[in-house]
Design a protein around this motif. Structure first.
Motif, short mmCIF file in Angstrom:
data_model
loop_
_atom_site.label_atom_id
_atom_site.label_comp_id
_atom_site.label_asym_id
_atom_site.label_seq_id
_atom_site.Cartn_x
_atom_site.Cartn_y
_atom_site.Cartn_z
N ILE A 164 1.50 2.43 -5.28
CA ILE A 164 2.16 2.42 -3.80
C ILE A 164 2.33 4.08 -3.99
O ILE A 164 2.43 5.10 -4.34
CB ILE A 164 3.04 1.58 -3.95
CG1 ILE A 164 3.32 0.43 -4.71
CG2 ILE A 164 3.90 2.33 -2.63
CD1 ILE A 164 4.55 -0.21 -4.19
N ILE A 165 1.33 4.59 -2.15
CA ILE A 165 1.88 5.70 -2.39
C ILE A 165 3.18 5.97 -1.46
O ILE A 165 3.84 5.06 -1.27
CB ILE A 165 0.59 5.81 -0.69
CG1 ILE A 165 -0.40 5.60 -1.82
CG2 ILE A 165 0.76 7.20 -0.50
CD1 ILE A 165 -1.03 6.64 -2.39
N LYS A 166 3.66 6.42 -1.82
CA LYS A 166 5.09 7.72 -1.64
C LYS A 166 5.01 8.71 -0.89
O LYS A 166 5.21 9.32 -0.95
CB LYS A 166 5.53 7.08 -2.77
CG LYS A 166 5.72 6.40 -3.20
CD LYS A 166 6.49 6.00 -5.25
CE LYS A 166 4.93 6.59 -5.75
NZ LYS A 166 3.84 5.90 -6.47
N VAL A 167 5.90 7.94 0.67
CA VAL A 167 6.27 9.03 1.22
C VAL A 167 8.19 9.30 1.35
O VAL A 167 8.26 8.66 1.82
CB VAL A 167 5.68 8.84 2.67
CG1 VAL A 167 5.94 10.31 3.59
CG2 VAL A 167 3.92 8.89 2.66
N MET A 168 8.15 10.62 1.78
CA MET A 168 9.79 10.52 1.05
C MET A 168 9.78 11.38 3.36
O MET A 168 9.31 12.14 3.57
CB MET A 168 9.89 12.08 0.99
CG MET A 168 12.34 11.95 0.95
SD MET A 168 12.72 13.01 -0.01
CE MET A 168 11.84 12.36 -1.87
N LEU A 169 10.49 10.61 3.89
CA LEU A 169 11.26 11.16 5.33
C LEU A 169 12.51 11.80 5.77
O LEU A 169 13.32 10.27 4.86
CB LEU A 169 11.34 9.80 6.28
CG LEU A 169 10.94 10.16 7.77
CD1 LEU A 169 10.20 11.55 8.01
CD2 LEU A 169 10.96 9.04 8.67
N LEU A 212 0.83 -1.49 0.12
CA LEU A 212 -0.06 0.22 0.07
C LEU A 212 0.73 1.37 0.04
O LEU A 212 0.91 1.83 -0.36
CB LEU A 212 -0.83 0.11 0.85
CG LEU A 212 -2.20 -0.92 1.64
CD1 LEU A 212 -2.69 -0.56 2.38
CD2 LEU A 212 -2.84 -1.11 0.06
N LEU A 213 1.95 1.35 0.75
CA LEU A 213 2.40 2.49 0.98
C LEU A 213 3.65 2.79 0.97
O LEU A 213 4.60 1.23 1.86
CB LEU A 213 2.23 3.40 2.02
CG LEU A 213 2.05 4.48 2.70
CD1 LEU A 213 1.09 5.48 2.92
CD2 LEU A 213 3.10 4.50 3.72
N LEU A 214 5.12 3.09 0.86
CA LEU A 214 6.29 2.91 1.00
C LEU A 214 6.72 5.16 1.51
O LEU A 214 6.44 5.42 1.32
CB LEU A 214 6.54 2.65 0.19
CG LEU A 214 8.20 2.75 -0.35
CD1 LEU A 214 8.75 1.60 -1.47
CD2 LEU A 214 9.13 4.04 -0.24
N VAL A 215 7.79 4.68 2.79
CA VAL A 215 8.17 5.27 3.82
C VAL A 215 9.67 5.14 3.51
O VAL A 215 10.08 4.16 3.93
CB VAL A 215 7.44 5.89 5.70
CG1 VAL A 215 8.41 6.49 5.71
CG2 VAL A 215 5.81 5.39 5.65
N CYS A 269 5.98 15.18 1.64
CA CYS A 269 7.06 14.75 2.40
C CYS A 269 7.61 15.33 4.05
O CYS A 269 7.37 16.41 4.02
CB CYS A 269 9.07 16.06 1.75
SG CYS A 269 10.02 16.44 2.07
N LEU A 270 8.33 14.50 4.65
CA LEU A 270 7.83 14.67 6.59
C LEU A 270 9.88 14.92 6.57
O LEU A 270 10.65 14.55 6.27
CB LEU A 270 7.78 13.96 6.90
CG LEU A 270 6.03 13.53 6.81
CD1 LEU A 270 6.00 11.98 7.83
CD2 LEU A 270 5.01 14.21 7.65
N ARG A 271 9.73 15.90 7.62
CA ARG A 271 11.33 16.22 8.33
C ARG A 271 11.94 15.31 9.12
O ARG A 271 10.71 15.27 10.20
CB ARG A 271 11.47 17.97 8.39
CG ARG A 271 11.31 18.82 6.83
CD ARG A 271 11.97 19.14 6.13
NE ARG A 271 11.89 19.13 4.78
CZ ARG A 271 12.65 19.29 3.60
NH1 ARG A 271 13.81 18.33 3.42
NH2 ARG A 271 11.84 20.05 2.16
N LYS A 272 12.47 14.96 9.36
CA LYS A 272 12.90 14.28 10.79
C LYS A 272 14.03 15.10 11.95
O LYS A 272 14.65 16.39 10.54
CB LYS A 272 14.75 13.12 9.93
CG LYS A 272 13.99 12.32 9.65
CD LYS A 272 14.95 11.27 9.50
CE LYS A 272 15.34 10.11 8.91
NZ LYS A 272 16.61 9.10 8.08
#
Length: 130
Positions: free
Chosen positions: A84-89, A57-60, A110-113
């Protein structure tokens, strides 16, 4: 039929463990949580899951990893598995990389660390709702 998968990719095991714990706490046993410590390992896992007819479903993904960067991975994944839903961390992605992922990989977010747990969960929920 097995449960759908959320794949987490980061070269730091502590980050993977933390993400997995937070997701399990929120979503419980609704999903399987796979982890990969590199882009190459992630691509292998995706291939194996597809062969076993398991829905991903999803990839981080982290951005700064040895070998292949996160935006390259997300673009490759998008070309092979567009659903696939894609999220960048990331703690250090350059804006060009984020923009490339948005344009060429249909990046969801896109999420920040260091990430905010609520923001992470909300982002994943909104991605899964698509």
């Amino acid at each position: 039929m097995s449960k759908p998968v959320i794949l987490l990719v980061d070269d730091e095991v502590v980050v993977l463990d933390s993400l997995k714990i937070q997701l399990k706490k929120e979503f419980g046993n609704q999903y399987f949580y796979e982890v990969a410590e590199s882009a190459d390992e992630a691509l292998e896992i995706l291939e194996e899951l597809e062969e076993d007819n398991v829905e991903i479903l999803l990839l981080v993904s982290d951005w700064l990893m040895p070998g292949m960067k996160g935006d390259e991975l997300l673009i490759k994944v998008h070309n092979q598995y567009p659903d696939i839903i894609k999220v960048m961390l990331t703690g250090q992605a350059d804006e060009d990389a984020v923009e490339r992922a948005e344009q060429q990989a249909n990046l969801h977010s896109c999420l920040r660390k260091p990430w905010d747990k609520t923001e992470l969960i909300d982002t994943i929920k909104s991605g899964l709702a698509k």
